[in-house]
Scaffold this active site. Structure first.
Site, PDB file in Angstrom:
ATOM      1  N   ARG A 194       4.030   6.758   2.938  1.00 44.04           N
ATOM      2  CA  ARG A 194       3.146   7.841   3.379  1.00 44.04           C
ATOM      3  C   ARG A 194       2.612   7.513   4.763  1.00 44.04           C
ATOM      4  NH1 ARG A 194       1.082   6.090  -1.166  1.00 44.04           N
ATOM      5  NH2 ARG A 194      -0.865   5.394  -0.230  1.00 44.04           N
ATOM      6  N   THR A 240       0.817  -1.217   0.000  1.00 41.15           N
ATOM      7  CA  THR A 240       0.000   0.000   0.000  1.00 41.15           C
ATOM      8  C   THR A 240       0.850   1.267   0.000  1.00 41.15           C
ATOM      9  OG1 THR A 240      -0.075   0.003   2.416  1.00 41.15           O
ATOM     10  CG2 THR A 240      -1.886  -1.083   1.264  1.00 41.15           C
ATOM     11  N   CYS A 261      -2.002   0.182  14.967  1.00 40.24           N
ATOM     12  CA  CYS A 261      -2.972   0.891  14.117  1.00 40.24           C
ATOM     13  C   CYS A 261      -4.322   0.167  14.118  1.00 40.24           C
ATOM     14  CB  CYS A 261      -2.435   0.972  12.695  1.00 40.24           C
ATOM     15  SG  CYS A 261      -3.587   1.749  11.555  1.00 40.24           S
ATOM     16  N   CYS A 312       0.015   6.870   7.621  1.00 35.72           N
ATOM     17  CA  CYS A 312      -1.369   6.388   7.632  1.00 35.72           C
ATOM     18  C   CYS A 312      -2.279   7.491   8.168  1.00 35.72           C
ATOM     19  CB  CYS A 312      -1.456   5.152   8.519  1.00 35.72           C
ATOM     20  SG  CYS A 312      -3.129   4.664   8.953  1.00 35.72           S
ATOM     21  N   CYS A 348       2.562   2.821   9.508  1.00 37.28           N
ATOM     22  CA  CYS A 348       1.647   2.871  10.645  1.00 37.28           C
ATOM     23  C   CYS A 348       2.378   2.700  11.974  1.00 37.28           C
ATOM     24  CB  CYS A 348       0.659   1.710  10.550  1.00 37.28           C
ATOM     25  SG  CYS A 348      -0.622   1.919   9.326  1.00 37.28           S
ATOM     26  N   CYS A 382      -3.825   6.117  12.029  1.00 32.32           N
ATOM     27  CA  CYS A 382      -3.037   6.132  13.267  1.00 32.32           C
ATOM     28  C   CYS A 382      -2.037   7.293  13.300  1.00 32.32           C
ATOM     29  CB  CYS A 382      -2.338   4.799  13.476  1.00 32.32           C
ATOM     30  SG  CYS A 382      -1.133   4.399  12.213  1.00 32.32           S
ATOM     31  N   ARG A 426      -6.961  -2.572   9.322  1.00 33.73           N
ATOM     32  CA  ARG A 426      -6.796  -3.998   9.090  1.00 33.73           C
ATOM     33  C   ARG A 426      -5.322  -4.405   9.189  1.00 33.73           C
ATOM     34  NH1 ARG A 426      -7.306  -7.533   4.545  1.00 33.73           N
ATOM     35  NH2 ARG A 426      -6.684  -5.844   3.182  1.00 33.73           N
TER      36      ARG A 426
END
Ligand SMILES: [Zn+2]
Length: 352
Positions: A67, A34, A42, A69, A38, A72, A45
């Site tokens: 990047r 993705t 977090c 999240c 995180c 969180c 999922r």
């Protein structure tokens, strides 16, 4: 700067599995599929274990091209950021590619000096480093690890590749040249014990290797793009694969010299200096003055220092082997602590 050590892989996977809040701040998880990173706990999922990369510091994940999240918010201190800062944080989230001047910040009703102090205190980096990291993340978020790199870029079709070019154009500040005979430069990131590096290579030679958090990275990318009239593509190729494996051996203390072919276009003077740098044997250092004398330009010490700083291929063109006349370590684009570590690696006995 301290190098933080991570808990064991099993322990970290366990913590992620249990969303254990005790590990918040101890390590960060980045998900290759993705491009997002995180906190270990977090609420989103749980990612598949094989897709997770672990980082000791949020800034390492940021400069590795991930990047933060949105759930969180791994970059933010555990307490809510102050309300006065909110407009600026929101504006960055909305347009991470943007370059910020003090004037822009004031236009949001925020005092730049206050921003600088707050970022330093809470993020352990300057505001400019933070926004640079966000810009880089936007471009590098398109890059995936390993052999599936190119496949991943093409999987998402033309849009993804076009998105990469757009993001990189913003990062670098120049549009890709439209000339037909363009060099294609493939860009990837390489994880090292001293932090993520950004590497670039044509299909015949390495033309870029820099620590991802280096302040000059955008400038170096721009100069390279202009010099080579090249087009940047995310991915990897044989040259980059060879570079990555040579770097791994180097950091493991198993290699002293590099066989990867280099391409470092520059002025005649820069090229002379860079060639002289490659001649400094591993494990040794040379002063700027001695280097200037060796190339027959004894009075050009400052120009030598400048050409040294303009080097785009860290480690392989060993600008870290140049020191002050008193033997003291002087400036290094990647940070003095890295210069120190590189010299220590080269001065340690070779492992077989
Ligand atoms: Zn998250």
């Amino acid at each position: 700067m301290k190098t933080l050590t991570l808990p064991s892989h099993t322990e970290m996977l366990q913590a992620v599995q249990n969303k254990n809040a005790e590990y918040d701040g101890v390590f960060f998880t980045a998900v290759k599929t993705t491009g997002v990173f995180c906190r270990p706990n977090c609420p989103a999922r749980r990612p598949l274990p094989q897709n997770i990369e672990f980082y000791a510091k949020a800034r390492d994940a940021l400069f590795a091209g991930y990047r933060p999240c949105k759930r969180c918010r791994p970059l933010e201190p555990r307490d809510q950021p102050p309300t006065w800062l909110k407009p600026l944080l929101d504006a960055i989230d909305e347009d991470p590619a943007r370059r910020w001047t003090d004037q822009d910040i004031r236009a949001l009703g925020v005092e730049p000096g206050r921003v600088r102090r707050w970022f330093q205190k809470h993020y352990d980096m300057t505001f400019h480093a933070y926004s640079r990291g966000r810009r880089l993340g936007l471009a590098l978020g398109r890059i995936r690890h390993g052999s599936s790199v190119t496949a991943a870029a093409f999987d998402h079709g033309y849009d993804s590749l076009a998105g990469f070019h757009e993001a990189f154009t913003k990062l670098v500040g120049v549009a890709p040249s439209t000339a037909r005979t363009q060099t294609q430069v493939v860009i990837t990131r390489i994880a090292t014990p001293l932090g993520p590096m950004i590497a670039g290579a044509s299909d015949t030679a390495v033309c870029l290797l820099e620590f991802a958090d280096r302040r000059m990275l955008e400038t170096q990318l721009r100069r390279m793009t202009q010099r080579l009239q090249c087009r940047l593509t995310p991915g990897t190729n044989e040259v980059l694969d060879q570079l990555a494996s040579e770097l791994e051996e180097y950091f493991a203390g198993k290699r002293r010299t590099f066989a990867s072919p280099l391409m470092a276009p520059g002025t005649e003077f820069q090229q002379t200096v860079w060639k002289a740098l490659v001649e400094i044997p591993s494990g040794e250092t040379e002063s700027y003055g001695a280097l200037a004398r060796r190339i027959g330009r004894p009075t050009a010490v400052r120009a030598v220092a400048r050409a040294n700083g303009d080097n785009r291929i860290a480690i392989l063109i060993p600008c870290h082997r140049v020191v002050g006349s008193d033997g003291k370590l002087t400036g290094y684009g990647g940070g003095l602590w890295r210069k120190q570590r590189l010299l220590e690696i080269e001065q340690a006995p070779l492992h077989h």
